[in-house]
Design an enzyme around this catalytic site. Structure first.
Site, mmCIF file in Angstrom:
data_model
loop_
_atom_site.group_PDB
_atom_site.id
_atom_site.type_symbol
_atom_site.label_atom_id
_atom_site.label_comp_id
_atom_site.label_asym_id
_atom_site.label_seq_id
_atom_site.Cartn_x
_atom_site.Cartn_y
_atom_site.Cartn_z
ATOM 1 N N GLU A 122 -5.871 -5.504 10.288
ATOM 2 C CA GLU A 122 -4.643 -4.189 10.441
ATOM 3 C C GLU A 122 -5.132 -3.433 11.926
ATOM 4 O OE1 GLU A 122 -2.606 -2.746 6.624
ATOM 5 O OE2 GLU A 122 -4.259 -1.519 7.096
ATOM 6 N N HIS A 159 -9.679 1.047 4.140
ATOM 7 C CA HIS A 159 -8.436 1.073 5.166
ATOM 8 C C HIS A 159 -8.707 2.060 6.339
ATOM 9 C CE1 HIS A 159 -4.410 2.208 6.272
ATOM 10 N NE2 HIS A 159 -4.067 1.381 5.697
ATOM 11 N N GLY A 214 2.166 1.926 10.968
ATOM 12 C CA GLY A 214 3.054 2.881 10.964
ATOM 13 C C GLY A 214 3.965 3.532 12.013
ATOM 14 N N GLY A 247 2.639 -1.197 4.386
ATOM 15 C CA GLY A 247 2.589 0.000 4.093
ATOM 16 C C GLY A 247 3.968 0.844 4.130
ATOM 17 N N GLY A 248 4.609 1.399 5.061
ATOM 18 C CA GLY A 248 5.932 2.285 4.817
ATOM 19 C C GLY A 248 6.934 1.392 4.122
ATOM 20 N N ASN A 280 0.765 -1.291 0.146
ATOM 21 C CA ASN A 280 -0.047 0.126 0.083
ATOM 22 C C ASN A 280 0.946 1.143 -0.099
ATOM 23 O OD1 ASN A 280 -1.663 1.899 0.638
ATOM 24 N ND2 ASN A 280 -2.364 1.164 2.394
ATOM 25 N N LYS A 310 0.144 4.304 -0.419
ATOM 26 C CA LYS A 310 -0.534 5.458 0.281
ATOM 27 C C LYS A 310 -0.619 6.554 -0.766
ATOM 28 C CE LYS A 310 0.205 3.484 4.819
ATOM 29 N NZ LYS A 310 0.017 3.446 6.330
ATOM 30 N N GLU A 365 -7.106 4.372 7.661
ATOM 31 C CA GLU A 365 -6.861 5.642 7.381
ATOM 32 C C GLU A 365 -8.189 6.633 6.623
ATOM 33 O OE1 GLU A 365 -3.253 5.361 5.476
ATOM 34 O OE2 GLU A 365 -2.287 4.816 7.332
ATOM 35 N N SER A 390 3.017 -2.447 10.612
ATOM 36 C CA SER A 390 4.438 -2.321 11.029
ATOM 37 C C SER A 390 5.198 -3.683 10.444
ATOM 38 C CB SER A 390 4.827 -2.094 12.393
ATOM 39 O OG SER A 390 4.150 -0.932 12.639
#
Ligand code: PEP
Length: 251
Positions: free
Chosen positions: A166, A94, A172, A234-235, A8, A10, A96, A213
């Site tokens: 999640e 998601h 994150g 993600g990150g 992802n 983002k 977010e 994470s």
């Protein structure tokens, strides 16, 4: 079913940066990789990234979709447009979006149902907040999110559905959930899926992945959790070498 690892991206990469990352991934991924790999760039990067991965095994996903085919819906994207750009998967619900943009269980349901009807495979995100976990509500929240998203949704033939567990507080933060808690939540989700779909569909068309994470160490530690079939990253998914390491560890 094959394991699946989803990136992802983002709103972290502009189109050209997305294309460069896609080119790097194509070079770095082993030709015969035994996990399915999906990247989800932002809408504006879909076309360039789609071109970069078109001769590879990497698949394309979007980060959101609207529940109407066309019409006066300023700023939204239809399933048909995403399919035309080569998307096979789409992230829906998601945290977010649920938390920051007011996306409700009903909206998540509408998006998931329409996506499947139009040939997109949903990656439906579920997960509790820190407060909900602290108050002993994690299981109930995830059960509610999952059943309200999927009640009345049919999967036929080879249509695929991914449920991404999640925990919101683990996204994150550099701090994933413990293995024991992940095992328990994956079990809860597997049970909830059986409340919605027949066993054959759960076994043949639905995969549960973990997100929050994830790095290569977490992927290796979680790889053998029962009923867990991969990761939503993600990150670490916008760093080609880190994402490839996660993919290798997830099998
Ligand atoms: C995510 O955004 O879906 C996610 C899991 O992020 P991160 O891997 O950075 O925690």
């Amino acid at each position: 079913m094959k394991k699946i690892v989803i990136g992802n991206w983002k709103m972290m990469l502009a189109p050209t940066a997305g294309r460069n990352l896609a080119n790097d991934l194509v070079k770095l991924l082993p030709a015969k990789n035994s996990a399915e790999v999906v990247v989800c760039p932002s809408f504006t990067a879909l076309e360039l990234v789609g071109e970069a991965i078109k001769d590879s095994q990497i698949e394309l996903g979007a980060q959101d979709v609207f529940w109407q085919d066309s019409g006066a819906y300023t700023g939204e994207e239809s399933p048909a447009s995403l399919v035309e750009l080569g998307c096979q998967y789409v992230i829906i619900g998601h945290s977010e979006r649920r938390q920051g943009l007011g996306e409700t269980d009903q909206m998540v349901h509408n998006k998931a149902a329409t996506a499947i009807e139009q040939g997109l495979w949903p990656i439906v995100c579920v997960g509790e907040t820190y407060e909900e976990r602290h108050n002993g509500k994690a299981e109930a929240v995830v059960h509610r999110q999952l059943t309200s998203a999927l009640q009345g949704v049919d999967l036929v033939g080879s249509e695929q559905l991914v449920i991404a567990y999640e925990p919101v507080w683990a996204i994150g933060r550099g701090q994933p959930i413990t293995i024991a808690d992940a095992q328990l939540m994956v079990q809860i989700i597997h049970q909830a899926l059986l409340d919605v779909f027949p066993l054959t569909i759960v076994q043949g068309n639905v995969r549960i992945v973990y997100g929050g994470s994830v790095n290569a160490t977490v992927a290796q530690e979680f790889a053998n959790i029962e009923h867990l079939a991969g990761f939503l990253v993600g990150g670490a998914s916008v760093k080609a070498d880190q994402f490839v390491d996660i993919i290798k560890q997830s099998i």
